[in-house]
Design an enzyme around this catalytic site. Sequence first.
Site, mmCIF file in Angstrom:
data_model
loop_
_atom_site.group_PDB
_atom_site.id
_atom_site.type_symbol
_atom_site.label_atom_id
_atom_site.label_comp_id
_atom_site.label_asym_id
_atom_site.label_seq_id
_atom_site.Cartn_x
_atom_site.Cartn_y
_atom_site.Cartn_z
ATOM 1 N N GLY A 1 0.807 -1.212 0.000
ATOM 2 C CA GLY A 1 0.000 0.000 0.000
ATOM 3 C C GLY A 1 0.839 1.260 0.000
ATOM 4 O O GLY A 1 2.069 1.225 -0.154
ATOM 5 N N ILE B 1 -2.066 -8.972 0.707
ATOM 6 C CA ILE B 1 -3.062 -9.850 0.070
ATOM 7 C C ILE B 1 -2.802 -9.947 -1.440
ATOM 8 O O ILE B 1 -3.205 -10.901 -2.093
ATOM 9 C CB ILE B 1 -4.495 -9.363 0.386
ATOM 10 C CG1 ILE B 1 -5.542 -10.420 0.051
ATOM 11 C CG2 ILE B 1 -4.799 -8.035 -0.301
ATOM 12 C CD1 ILE B 1 -6.898 -10.146 0.680
ATOM 13 N N TYR C 1 -14.660 4.473 8.390
ATOM 14 C CA TYR C 1 -13.202 4.459 8.539
ATOM 15 C C TYR C 1 -12.803 5.159 9.841
ATOM 16 O O TYR C 1 -12.000 4.637 10.615
ATOM 17 C CB TYR C 1 -12.580 5.183 7.339
ATOM 18 C CG TYR C 1 -11.084 5.378 7.405
ATOM 19 C CD1 TYR C 1 -10.220 4.304 7.238
ATOM 20 C CD2 TYR C 1 -10.540 6.645 7.613
ATOM 21 C CE1 TYR C 1 -8.852 4.490 7.277
ATOM 22 C CE2 TYR C 1 -9.176 6.833 7.649
ATOM 23 C CZ TYR C 1 -8.335 5.755 7.487
ATOM 24 O OH TYR C 1 -6.982 5.938 7.525
HETATM 25 N N1 SER Z 1 -5.719 9.683 4.214
HETATM 26 C C1 SER Z 1 -6.840 8.985 4.771
HETATM 27 C C2 SER Z 1 -8.036 9.132 3.956
HETATM 28 O O1 SER Z 1 -8.141 10.122 3.268
HETATM 29 C C3 SER Z 1 -7.107 9.485 6.155
HETATM 30 O O2 SER Z 1 -6.398 8.744 7.059
HETATM 31 O O3 SER Z 1 -8.907 8.336 4.033
#
Ligand code: SER
Length: 313
Positions: free
Chosen positions: A12, A36, A142
């Site tokens: 990532g 993954i 999130y």
């Molecule tokens: N950079 C991330 C996002 O934009 C925030 O942690 O989801």
Amino acid sequence: MSGKILVIGANGQIGTELVRALRQINGVSNVIAADIHNPAQPHTAGPFEHVNVMQDTELHYIFEKYHPTQVYLLAAMLSATGEQFPKKAWDLNMQGLIHVLDYAAAYKTPKVFWPSSIAAFGPNSPRDNTPQYCIMDPNTVYGFSKLAGERWCEYYFNKYGVDVRSLRYPGLIGWRSAPGGGTTDYAVNIFHEALQNGKYESFLSADTALPMMYMDDAINATLQLMDAPADKIKIRSSYNLAGISFTPAQLATEIKKHIPGFEISYSQNDPRQLIADSWPRSIDDSYAQNDWGWKLQYDLPAMVDDMLINLKK
Ligand code: SER
């Protein structure tokens, strides 16, 4: 095969850079990249394991094989994608963390790193110079997966003695790897478009200020936090990390100094605007400065300069 450092989510945006930095310091063979997906980039060449953090047995295999001395868990779904797949984001972000914390406790892993985010704050948090401790109330999946994750980290530290350390990263900007599915992604995309097409349509409005950070600073902060003696780490949930706060318009002005014809426009009604509007505009990271000596290196001009130099290559 003990003494290895394990990075999960190695392909990532952060993982790509962190694996590289850790391999420079510790030697290529001592850093196990796990993801993954198979690695696509040549610079990730080195030991690699396929792992799905949702699969308990796959994590067990990897802990048993390497008995890692440090684990970095970076596999997660970001804010914008998380709003499209709320349950999937919750499951991935929570189960992955709890699985890793359980194995870290069982295998007595000396140190664990897990990233939180500015997204752990919400619309009721103070927007400017947001303090370490305040009302959180995140309103994205999130964001509340990050807040819950912070609680789990502190819980495993207190209850099982897992030395877990965490940073609330701002939006991260780097040239080696691309973000995916985040609200702060515009600040990476803009550089690629500026160089390729001389223009960019921002999905955030001109005056949307957000805390951001150059990747070099983010990697340094991570390594510094992980190197600090355990008694210096007073916060076991997650440390605020400020970086540099700017708006799309301010970033565009800085880019124009290097690419005079660069033009920015702004789209309307992008769902990511609502997410950005619920996050801090700037952050107070005095706990990180005082507890383990954190110091930022890149301001906005230095970051833009370095991004463009490297992307031009
Ligand atoms: N950079 C991330 C996002 O934009 C925030 O942690 O989801």
